[in-house]
Design a protein around this motif. Structure first.
Motif, PDB file in Angstrom:
ATOM      1  N   GLN A 261      13.563  28.989 -20.088  1.00 26.24           N
ATOM      2  CA  GLN A 261      13.077  27.903 -19.260  1.00 26.24           C
ATOM      3  C   GLN A 261      11.771  27.380 -19.852  1.00 26.24           C
ATOM      4  OE1 GLN A 261      14.616  26.519 -16.867  1.00 26.24           O
ATOM      5  NE2 GLN A 261      13.062  25.191 -15.975  1.00 26.24           N
ATOM      6  N   VAL A 262      11.702  26.066 -20.032  1.00 24.73           N
ATOM      7  CA  VAL A 262      10.506  25.451 -20.593  1.00 24.73           C
ATOM      8  C   VAL A 262       9.502  25.211 -19.477  1.00 24.73           C
ATOM      9  CG1 VAL A 262       9.588  23.432 -21.759  1.00 24.73           C
ATOM     10  CG2 VAL A 262      11.821  24.351 -22.425  1.00 24.73           C
ATOM     11  N   GLN A 263       8.270  25.638 -19.701  1.00 29.71           N
ATOM     12  CA  GLN A 263       7.188  25.379 -18.745  1.00 29.71           C
ATOM     13  C   GLN A 263       6.075  24.614 -19.429  1.00 29.71           C
ATOM     14  OE1 GLN A 263       6.197  29.299 -17.143  1.00 29.71           O
ATOM     15  NE2 GLN A 263       7.358  28.815 -15.298  1.00 29.71           N
ATOM     16  N   LEU A 264       5.565  23.611 -18.728  1.00 29.96           N
ATOM     17  CA  LEU A 264       4.435  22.826 -19.206  1.00 29.96           C
ATOM     18  C   LEU A 264       3.318  22.958 -18.177  1.00 29.96           C
ATOM     19  CD1 LEU A 264       6.360  19.569 -20.223  1.00 29.96           C
ATOM     20  CD2 LEU A 264       5.685  21.448 -21.720  1.00 29.96           C
ATOM     21  N   VAL A 265       2.144  23.364 -18.623  1.00 31.37           N
ATOM     22  CA  VAL A 265       1.025  23.570 -17.708  1.00 31.37           C
ATOM     23  C   VAL A 265      -0.148  22.714 -18.154  1.00 31.37           C
ATOM     24  CG1 VAL A 265      -0.557  25.239 -16.699  1.00 31.37           C
ATOM     25  CG2 VAL A 265       1.787  25.922 -17.233  1.00 31.37           C
ATOM     26  N   GLU A 266      -0.513  21.752 -17.299  1.00 28.71           N
ATOM     27  CA  GLU A 266      -1.645  20.870 -17.602  1.00 28.71           C
ATOM     28  C   GLU A 266      -2.947  21.480 -17.113  1.00 28.71           C
ATOM     29  OE1 GLU A 266       1.711  17.910 -16.289  1.00 28.71           O
ATOM     30  OE2 GLU A 266       0.937  19.862 -15.661  1.00 28.71           O
ATOM     31  N   SER A 267      -4.015  21.097 -17.767  1.00 28.20           N
ATOM     32  CA  SER A 267      -5.358  21.491 -17.345  1.00 28.20           C
ATOM     33  C   SER A 267      -6.351  20.464 -17.881  1.00 28.20           C
ATOM     34  CB  SER A 267      -5.715  22.890 -17.862  1.00 28.20           C
ATOM     35  OG  SER A 267      -5.708  22.910 -19.280  1.00 28.20           O
ATOM     36  N   GLY A 268      -7.585  20.543 -17.377  1.00 29.75           N
ATOM     37  CA  GLY A 268      -8.631  19.675 -17.891  1.00 29.75           C
ATOM     38  C   GLY A 268      -9.007  18.515 -16.992  1.00 29.75           C
TER      39      GLY A 268
ATOM     40  N   SER B 152      28.412  15.370 -27.879  1.00 31.46           N
ATOM     41  CA  SER B 152      27.684  14.339 -27.134  1.00 31.46           C
ATOM     42  C   SER B 152      26.183  14.538 -27.282  1.00 31.46           C
ATOM     43  CB  SER B 152      28.046  14.391 -25.651  1.00 31.46           C
ATOM     44  OG  SER B 152      29.421  14.176 -25.459  1.00 31.46           O
ATOM     45  N   VAL B 153      25.466  13.427 -27.170  1.00 28.82           N
ATOM     46  CA  VAL B 153      24.013  13.497 -27.224  1.00 28.82           C
ATOM     47  C   VAL B 153      23.506  13.946 -25.855  1.00 28.82           C
ATOM     48  CG1 VAL B 153      21.889  12.205 -27.541  1.00 28.82           C
ATOM     49  CG2 VAL B 153      23.877  11.715 -28.976  1.00 28.82           C
ATOM     50  N   THR B 154      22.702  14.979 -25.864  1.00 28.89           N
ATOM     51  CA  THR B 154      22.152  15.523 -24.621  1.00 28.89           C
ATOM     52  C   THR B 154      20.633  15.434 -24.658  1.00 28.89           C
ATOM     53  OG1 THR B 154      24.003  17.066 -24.370  1.00 28.89           O
ATOM     54  CG2 THR B 154      21.980  17.571 -23.158  1.00 28.89           C
ATOM     55  N   ARG B 155      20.063  15.015 -23.539  1.00 28.39           N
ATOM     56  CA  ARG B 155      18.593  14.940 -23.447  1.00 28.39           C
ATOM     57  C   ARG B 155      18.136  15.872 -22.345  1.00 28.39           C
ATOM     58  NH1 ARG B 155      14.523  11.075 -24.407  1.00 28.39           N
ATOM     59  NH2 ARG B 155      16.100   9.610 -25.157  1.00 28.39           N
ATOM     60  N   ASN B 156      17.237  16.775 -22.686  1.00 23.50           N
ATOM     61  CA  ASN B 156      16.580  17.636 -21.691  1.00 23.50           C
ATOM     62  C   ASN B 156      15.141  17.158 -21.517  1.00 23.50           C
ATOM     63  OD1 ASN B 156      18.854  19.168 -21.379  1.00 23.50           O
ATOM     64  ND2 ASN B 156      18.139  20.892 -22.596  1.00 23.50           N
ATOM     65  N   THR B 157      14.754  16.939 -20.274  1.00 16.17           N
ATOM     66  CA  THR B 157      13.412  16.459 -19.968  1.00 16.17           C
ATOM     67  C   THR B 157      12.675  17.490 -19.136  1.00 16.17           C
ATOM     68  OG1 THR B 157      14.089  14.145 -20.057  1.00 16.17           O
ATOM     69  CG2 THR B 157      12.080  14.647 -18.831  1.00 16.17           C
ATOM     70  N   TYR B 158      11.421  17.729 -19.496  1.00 17.56           N
ATOM     71  CA  TYR B 158      10.598  18.721 -18.797  1.00 17.56           C
ATOM     72  C   TYR B 158       9.280  18.072 -18.379  1.00 17.56           C
ATOM     73  CZ  TYR B 158      13.858  21.527 -21.523  1.00 17.56           C
ATOM     74  OH  TYR B 158      14.997  22.037 -22.103  1.00 17.56           O
ATOM     75  N   TRP B 159       8.821  18.445 -17.177  1.00 11.48           N
ATOM     76  CA  TRP B 159       7.565  17.911 -16.638  1.00 11.48           C
ATOM     77  C   TRP B 159       6.627  19.051 -16.268  1.00 11.48           C
ATOM     78  CZ3 TRP B 159       6.312  12.783 -16.349  1.00 11.48           C
ATOM     79  CH2 TRP B 159       7.336  11.845 -16.436  1.00 11.48           C
TER      80      TRP B 159
END
Length: 123
Positions: free
Chosen positions: A1-8, A106-113
């Motif tokens: 699982q991709v996780q994106l963590v913002e800070s600042g 097929s072309v697959t797009r995975n988007t993470y926020w």
């Protein structure tokens, strides 16, 4: 699982600077596009800046010359350096990553926020 963590994020006076960081749990070198978006109450989320796998950078007109996007593939961090901040830059800023690949022909797009970080520009 991709996780994106913002800070600042934080509170800054007009004309000030902030640097946002987005730390990914995976190798961001595999991402086709990484970007920063922002959103204010009652408005749609808008693209602020993007960084492609071809190392192309794109900025919306409202931030050109003031914001700079960069990517560190070793530390897996996407950054947004924001200078000369204005009250209209106040928003929640989100990090986004897109990976495009072939799956089953097929072309697959995975988007993470990420979860977002608040930036407030006020005197």
């Amino acid at each position: 699982q991709v996780q994106l963590v913002e800070s600042g994020g934080g509170l800054v006076q007009p004309g000030g600077s902030l640097t946002l960081s987005c730390k990914a749990s995976v190798d961001i070198g595999n991402m086709n596009v990484m970007a920063w978006y922002r959103q204010t109450p009652g408005k749609e989320r808008e693209l602020v800046a993007s960084f492609t796998s071809a190392r192309q950078r794109h900025y919306i007109d409202a931030v050109k010359g003031r914001f700079s996007i960069s990517k560190d593939n070793v530390k897996n961090i996407l950054s947004l350096k924001m200078n000369a901040l204005k009250p209209e830059d106040t928003a929640v800023y989100y990090c986004k990553a897109d990976r495009v690949f072939l799956q089953g022909g097929s072309v697959t797009r995975n988007t993470y926020w990420g979860q977002g970080t608040q930036v407030t520009v006020s005197a």
